[in-house]
Design a protein around this motif. Structure first.
Motif, PDB file in Angstrom:
ATOM      1  N   PHE A 174      32.952 -41.721  -1.190  1.00 28.18           N
ATOM      2  CA  PHE A 174      33.342 -42.537  -2.342  1.00 28.18           C
ATOM      3  C   PHE A 174      32.634 -42.177  -3.651  1.00 28.18           C
ATOM      4  CE2 PHE A 174      33.181 -45.404   1.476  1.00 28.18           C
ATOM      5  CZ  PHE A 174      34.544 -45.436   1.728  1.00 28.18           C
ATOM      6  N   VAL A 175      31.532 -41.448  -3.584  1.00 25.58           N
ATOM      7  CA  VAL A 175      30.663 -41.320  -4.757  1.00 25.58           C
ATOM      8  C   VAL A 175      31.340 -40.626  -5.937  1.00 25.58           C
ATOM      9  CG1 VAL A 175      29.565 -39.149  -4.028  1.00 25.58           C
ATOM     10  CG2 VAL A 175      28.315 -40.776  -5.487  1.00 25.58           C
ATOM     11  N   GLU A 176      32.161 -39.641  -5.663  1.00 23.93           N
ATOM     12  CA  GLU A 176      32.797 -38.911  -6.766  1.00 23.93           C
ATOM     13  C   GLU A 176      33.713 -39.827  -7.566  1.00 23.93           C
ATOM     14  OE1 GLU A 176      35.349 -34.785  -7.575  1.00 23.93           O
ATOM     15  OE2 GLU A 176      34.720 -35.325  -5.538  1.00 23.93           O
ATOM     16  N   GLU A 177      34.487 -40.632  -6.873  1.00 19.62           N
ATOM     17  CA  GLU A 177      35.399 -41.561  -7.544  1.00 19.62           C
ATOM     18  C   GLU A 177      34.615 -42.584  -8.364  1.00 19.62           C
ATOM     19  OE1 GLU A 177      39.264 -44.370  -6.422  1.00 19.62           O
ATOM     20  OE2 GLU A 177      37.863 -43.771  -4.842  1.00 19.62           O
ATOM     21  N   SER A 178      33.485 -43.032  -7.822  1.00 18.94           N
ATOM     22  CA  SER A 178      32.655 -44.009  -8.519  1.00 18.94           C
ATOM     23  C   SER A 178      32.084 -43.435  -9.813  1.00 18.94           C
ATOM     24  CB  SER A 178      31.521 -44.478  -7.596  1.00 18.94           C
ATOM     25  OG  SER A 178      30.783 -45.513  -8.195  1.00 18.94           O
ATOM     26  N   ILE A 179      31.571 -42.187  -9.731  1.00 19.56           N
ATOM     27  CA  ILE A 179      31.003 -41.532 -10.918  1.00 19.56           C
ATOM     28  C   ILE A 179      32.085 -41.311 -11.973  1.00 19.56           C
ATOM     29  CG2 ILE A 179      29.920 -39.421 -11.787  1.00 19.56           C
ATOM     30  CD1 ILE A 179      28.550 -39.183  -9.008  1.00 19.56           C
ATOM     31  N   ARG A 180      33.259 -40.838 -11.554  1.00 21.66           N
ATOM     32  CA  ARG A 180      34.324 -40.550 -12.511  1.00 21.66           C
ATOM     33  C   ARG A 180      34.796 -41.832 -13.214  1.00 21.66           C
ATOM     34  NH1 ARG A 180      35.349 -35.429 -12.603  1.00 21.66           N
ATOM     35  NH2 ARG A 180      35.055 -34.125 -10.733  1.00 21.66           N
ATOM     36  N   SER A 181      34.632 -42.991 -12.552  1.00 24.22           N
ATOM     37  CA  SER A 181      35.026 -44.248 -13.211  1.00 24.22           C
ATOM     38  C   SER A 181      34.121 -44.548 -14.412  1.00 24.22           C
ATOM     39  CB  SER A 181      34.992 -45.415 -12.213  1.00 24.22           C
ATOM     40  OG  SER A 181      33.673 -45.870 -11.946  1.00 24.22           O
ATOM     41  N   ILE A 182      32.894 -44.032 -14.395  1.00 25.49           N
ATOM     42  CA  ILE A 182      32.002 -44.179 -15.549  1.00 25.49           C
ATOM     43  C   ILE A 182      32.371 -43.160 -16.631  1.00 25.49           C
ATOM     44  CG2 ILE A 182      29.603 -44.141 -16.345  1.00 25.49           C
ATOM     45  CD1 ILE A 182      30.272 -46.481 -14.463  1.00 25.49           C
ATOM     46  N   ILE A 183      32.643 -41.932 -16.221  1.00 24.59           N
ATOM     47  CA  ILE A 183      33.020 -40.882 -17.174  1.00 24.59           C
ATOM     48  C   ILE A 183      34.297 -41.260 -17.934  1.00 24.59           C
ATOM     49  CG2 ILE A 183      33.805 -38.476 -17.354  1.00 24.59           C
ATOM     50  CD1 ILE A 183      31.952 -37.827 -15.009  1.00 24.59           C
ATOM     51  N   LYS A 184      35.200 -41.978 -17.291  1.00 23.94           N
ATOM     52  CA  LYS A 184      36.488 -42.347 -17.897  1.00 23.94           C
ATOM     53  C   LYS A 184      36.388 -43.578 -18.806  1.00 23.94           C
ATOM     54  CE  LYS A 184      39.281 -40.474 -14.102  1.00 23.94           C
ATOM     55  NZ  LYS A 184      40.189 -40.833 -12.960  1.00 23.94           N
ATOM     56  N   GLN A 185      35.195 -44.125 -18.985  1.00 22.65           N
ATOM     57  CA  GLN A 185      35.051 -45.303 -19.845  1.00 22.65           C
ATOM     58  C   GLN A 185      35.468 -44.985 -21.284  1.00 22.65           C
ATOM     59  OE1 GLN A 185      33.865 -48.593 -18.928  1.00 22.65           O
ATOM     60  NE2 GLN A 185      34.374 -47.665 -16.934  1.00 22.65           N
ATOM     61  N   ASN A 186      36.177 -45.932 -21.917  1.00 24.52           N
ATOM     62  CA  ASN A 186      36.583 -45.709 -23.312  1.00 24.52           C
ATOM     63  C   ASN A 186      35.446 -45.979 -24.292  1.00 24.52           C
ATOM     64  OD1 ASN A 186      36.489 -48.476 -23.305  1.00 24.52           O
ATOM     65  ND2 ASN A 186      38.668 -48.791 -23.761  1.00 24.52           N
ATOM     66  N   TYR A 187      34.322 -46.511 -23.786  1.00 23.64           N
ATOM     67  CA  TYR A 187      33.090 -46.620 -24.574  1.00 23.64           C
ATOM     68  C   TYR A 187      32.195 -45.466 -24.125  1.00 23.64           C
ATOM     69  CZ  TYR A 187      28.809 -48.393 -26.640  1.00 23.64           C
ATOM     70  OH  TYR A 187      27.665 -48.513 -27.380  1.00 23.64           O
ATOM     71  N   THR A 188      31.667 -44.699 -25.060  1.00 26.71           N
ATOM     72  CA  THR A 188      31.033 -43.431 -24.689  1.00 26.71           C
ATOM     73  C   THR A 188      29.516 -43.378 -24.837  1.00 26.71           C
ATOM     74  OG1 THR A 188      31.406 -42.581 -26.933  1.00 26.71           O
ATOM     75  CG2 THR A 188      33.135 -42.147 -25.276  1.00 26.71           C
ATOM     76  N   ASN A 189      28.901 -44.378 -25.474  1.00 26.14           N
ATOM     77  CA  ASN A 189      27.457 -44.306 -25.718  1.00 26.14           C
ATOM     78  C   ASN A 189      26.689 -44.858 -24.506  1.00 26.14           C
ATOM     79  OD1 ASN A 189      24.979 -43.881 -26.928  1.00 26.14           O
ATOM     80  ND2 ASN A 189      25.102 -45.731 -28.205  1.00 26.14           N
ATOM     81  N   TRP A 190      26.694 -44.086 -23.437  1.00 20.12           N
ATOM     82  CA  TRP A 190      26.028 -44.499 -22.201  1.00 20.12           C
ATOM     83  C   TRP A 190      25.312 -43.316 -21.572  1.00 20.12           C
ATOM     84  CZ3 TRP A 190      27.863 -41.329 -18.470  1.00 20.12           C
ATOM     85  CH2 TRP A 190      29.166 -40.887 -18.565  1.00 20.12           C
ATOM     86  N   GLU A 191      24.419 -43.622 -20.642  1.00 14.41           N
ATOM     87  CA  GLU A 191      23.821 -42.606 -19.766  1.00 14.41           C
ATOM     88  C   GLU A 191      23.989 -43.085 -18.328  1.00 14.41           C
ATOM     89  OE1 GLU A 191      19.578 -42.186 -20.196  1.00 14.41           O
ATOM     90  OE2 GLU A 191      19.185 -44.336 -20.011  1.00 14.41           O
ATOM     91  N   LEU A 192      24.158 -42.132 -17.426  1.00 14.85           N
ATOM     92  CA  LEU A 192      24.286 -42.452 -16.005  1.00 14.85           C
ATOM     93  C   LEU A 192      23.126 -41.789 -15.268  1.00 14.85           C
ATOM     94  CD1 LEU A 192      25.714 -43.526 -13.474  1.00 14.85           C
ATOM     95  CD2 LEU A 192      27.187 -41.489 -13.530  1.00 14.85           C
ATOM     96  N   ILE A 193      22.290 -42.617 -14.651  1.00 18.54           N
ATOM     97  CA  ILE A 193      21.149 -42.122 -13.876  1.00 18.54           C
ATOM     98  C   ILE A 193      21.481 -42.309 -12.403  1.00 18.54           C
ATOM     99  CG2 ILE A 193      18.679 -42.356 -13.432  1.00 18.54           C
ATOM    100  CD1 ILE A 193      18.488 -43.680 -16.256  1.00 18.54           C
ATOM    101  N   ILE A 194      21.727 -41.196 -11.722  1.00 14.82           N
ATOM    102  CA  ILE A 194      22.065 -41.246 -10.296  1.00 14.82           C
ATOM    103  C   ILE A 194      20.796 -40.956  -9.494  1.00 14.82           C
ATOM    104  CG2 ILE A 194      23.491 -40.257  -8.464  1.00 14.82           C
ATOM    105  CD1 ILE A 194      25.473 -39.394 -10.661  1.00 14.82           C
TER     106      ILE A 194
END
Length: 639
Positions: free
Chosen positions: A17-37
């Motif tokens: 499931f992890v790839e789908e979960s990560i891509r859901s963050i990348i597809k956000q229409n708000y872009t000023n974020w960081e993802l710490i895995i």
């Protein structure tokens, strides 16, 4: 640019499931974020799946050993740069507008420390579909902060942690205090967060919550359900939310260091079944504080309650033990005795002072087994008949708080109590009024004009005191016809509050403005007394009103006594302001008569108020009362 939002995603063996979960963050229409895995030492191809995704906003940390979600989250949190924090589960999906909508909500509501959202619950497993439907419906039912807190009170937490967006400063505070529990879903942290800040849900589905048979909750479902049920049944958690208004003026973030005098020869265990809101518990608080000031070693043992936080805020050491009110038939009796004896040994206690039913029985058992002397205080007429003989006969001293209580004890015990019974009233400090900040303006807060008359009724809204409050409401309607510029404040909580609030609402609708103010329980009642013209109540409320130089109309559990004045002071004391005896039942007739008598003459109110203060200082001084109790302790130890 520094990211506004830090999304922290702990991952462990979630290759499916992890790839789908990560891509859901990348597809956000708000872009000023960081993802710490944070990979928690996965043993499958999780890391390989993660490495396929390239985005400069993603940072991956690999842990060498597996420690669980909470530890992995903590590692990721150390690197978080955002003002807002999200902990995202690696098997779930955020909808594209999630980050934008939640950060907008926090920006628009600066007093809100965090925001959740509605969910969709989905699964590929047919056997989990009904469960998914139920989870989605019940989670989405509770949206407002009030609904969420009411749900916690009844034992259900309607928030899924990863749906939250949290202000970093709130999370910092919660993490300082939080102690991780045995399960890895950070429920304890979530409850600590809700204590620190209101939370509400945006009315939009923004998070897809996946159910599958390898999910943490399902693998550990039985034990997890048992633990969460136990956690939510904890009275300290329920009381926090139930009495939130009661606590709001108290600095709960700073718990004073225990005030203990190790050199004291007197080492007192003050034993009370529960620390609920009422005159008995307030009396225990005040005598404990005074004894500590005198250098006496005092510890309180109790099953807990809303007043526990208040006790600790004054530096009083409170130790919780499972005191059960159904002590006589309780199979755990010996467990209670052992818990109490452990406290006695650890704190080197040499005398016990007990106050309510189970505490009295527990103290008498300890005396029979270990010969530790005990003193009993009987606070009213509400004690069961079968409690007195087995608990009072061997007590060193029995303190009655009023003459009617002493008479009751003699009637119940006869010669068995001999000369053991002594009357010591509940005391109040001469400095009582000075303990409250003078800048608090209740009239301004409640939109009450400065020239308006104000009646203030204060009581636990239970037993006959709810009836008295209801009679007062009907009386107020009549008096309001004559004195239009009049308001009524009712302070207190209990089973009768809900119905009284409905009746108050009717009166306010009739008056076309808010003239009845239902305030719930309050830590500090002095600002309400200061801003009132007449205080109505019994027992401690009467003492507090007099110390504030206000005229008092006494009405209690037993009935009506009327205006506390010099000509009636002996009757008031003999009947303990209507709480332990009375002249008549409270009626609209007698209440309207006495309220009118006081409202019609300001000089009369001032004169009665001044006299009441002098009488109260002379008759009910806390120093005098506590000195008498301490003398009893000393004589008990010297026997």
């Amino acid at each position: 640019m520094k990211p506004l939002i830090s999304v922290i995603m702990p991952v462990y063996n979630c290759e499916e499931f992890v790839e789908e979960s990560i891509r859901s963050i990348i597809k956000q229409n708000y872009t000023n974020w960081e993802l710490i895995i944070v990979d928690d030492a996965s043993e499958d191809s999780t890391l390989e799946k993660i490495s396929k995704i390239q985005d400069k906003r993603i940072q991956v940390i690999g842990l060498k050993e597996h420690h669980g979600i909470a530890s992995a989250f903590a590692e990721g949190y150390k690197l978080a740069k955002g003002q807002y924090i999200v902990r995202h589960d690696a098997d779930d999906i955020s909808l594209p507008t999630r980050l934008y909508i939640q950060q907008s909500h926090l920006n628009e509501n600066p007093k809100l420390g965090m925001v959740s959202c509605l969910i969709s619950c989905f699964t590929r497993d047919q056997s989990l579909r009904k469960e998914c439907i139920f989870i989605e419906r019940i989670q989405n039912y509770y949206k407002s902060n009030d609904d969420i807190e009411k749900s916690i009170i009844v034992g259900f937490l309607p928030i899924i942690f990863p749906t939250l967006m949290i202000r970093k400063e709130i999370l910092d505070k919660a993490l300082q205090e939080n102690k991780a529990g045995p399960f890895d879903d950070q429920m304890e942290l979530l409850l600590d967060l809700i204590k620190l800040s209101p939370v509400e849900k945006v009315n939009t589905i923004l998070y897809s919550y996946r159910r599958h048979k390898n999910a943490y909750h399902i693998v550990n479902q039985k034990e997890y359900d048992q633990y969460t049920a136990k956690l939510l049944k904890d009275n300290s958690i329920r009381n926090y939310f139930k009495y939130k208004e009661f606590y709001k003026n108290l600095n709960l973030e700073v718990e004073k260091e225990n005030q203990l005098n190790e050199n004291s020869k007197l080492r007192v265990l003050m034993m009370v079944d529960a620390l609920n809101i009422g005159g008995t518990e307030t009396h225990i608080l005040n005598i404990a504080r005074k004894m500590i000031e005198m250098g006496i070693y005092v510890v309180i043992s109790t099953s807990g309650g809303p007043m526990e936080v208040i006790m600790k805020s004054y530096g009083i050491k409170v130790i919780k033990i499972p005191i059960d009110s159904d002590y006589i038939s309780n199979k755990k009796k010996f467990g209670m005795i052992k818990a109490a004896k452990d406290i006695i040994d650890q704190e080197k206690i040499n005398i016990i002072h007990c106050h309510l039913f189970a505490s009295m029985q527990l103290a008498s058992e300890i005396y029979r087994m270990y010969k530790i002397p005990y003193v009993v205080t009987i606070h009213g007429l509400f004690y069961p008949n079968n409690i007195f003989y087995p608990t009072c006969v061997e007590a060193t001293r029995i303190i009655a708080v009023s003459k009617p209580v002493k008479e009751m004890l003699h009637n119940k015990l006869g010669d068995k109590c001999g000369d053991k019974v002594v009357v010591i009233p509940n005391g109040i400090s001469k400095n009582y009024v000075n303990t409250s900040p003078v800048e608090v303006d209740i009239r301004k807060e409640l939109n009450i004009p400065k020239n308006a008359g104000v009646l203030c009724y204060c009581s636990r809204l239970d037993w006959n005191k709810t009836h008295a409050a209801r009679v007062l409401l009907f009386s107020f309607v009549q008096v309001l016809e004559e004195f239009g510029n009049l308001h009524l404040i009712i302070i207190g909580d209990g089973p009768g509050r809900e119905n009284l609030e409905k009746e108050a609402q009717v009166i306010n609708e009739m008056a076309k403005k808010e003239v009845v103010h239902m305030m719930g329980a309050k830590v500090d009642v002095i600002p309400y007394y200061r801003n009132s013209n007449i205080i109505i109540g019994t027992g401690r409320v009467a003492l507090e009103g007099m110390m504030c130089k206000k005229p008092v109309i006494a009405v209690g559990n037993q009935g009506y006594i009327g205006i506390v004045s010099e000509s009636r002071k002996n009757i008031q004391w003999d009947m303990y302001f209507g709480d332990h005896d009375a002249l008549e039942k409270p009626t609209v007739t007698n209440l309207v008569r006495d309220i009118r008598y006081l409202l019609m003459d300001m000089d009369r109110r001032i004169s009665i108020g001044r006299w009441g203060r002098v009488w109260c200082e002379k008759m009910f001084d806390i120093d005098k009362c506590v000195n008498e109790i301490v003398d009893i302790y000393i004589k008990a130890l010297n026997k």
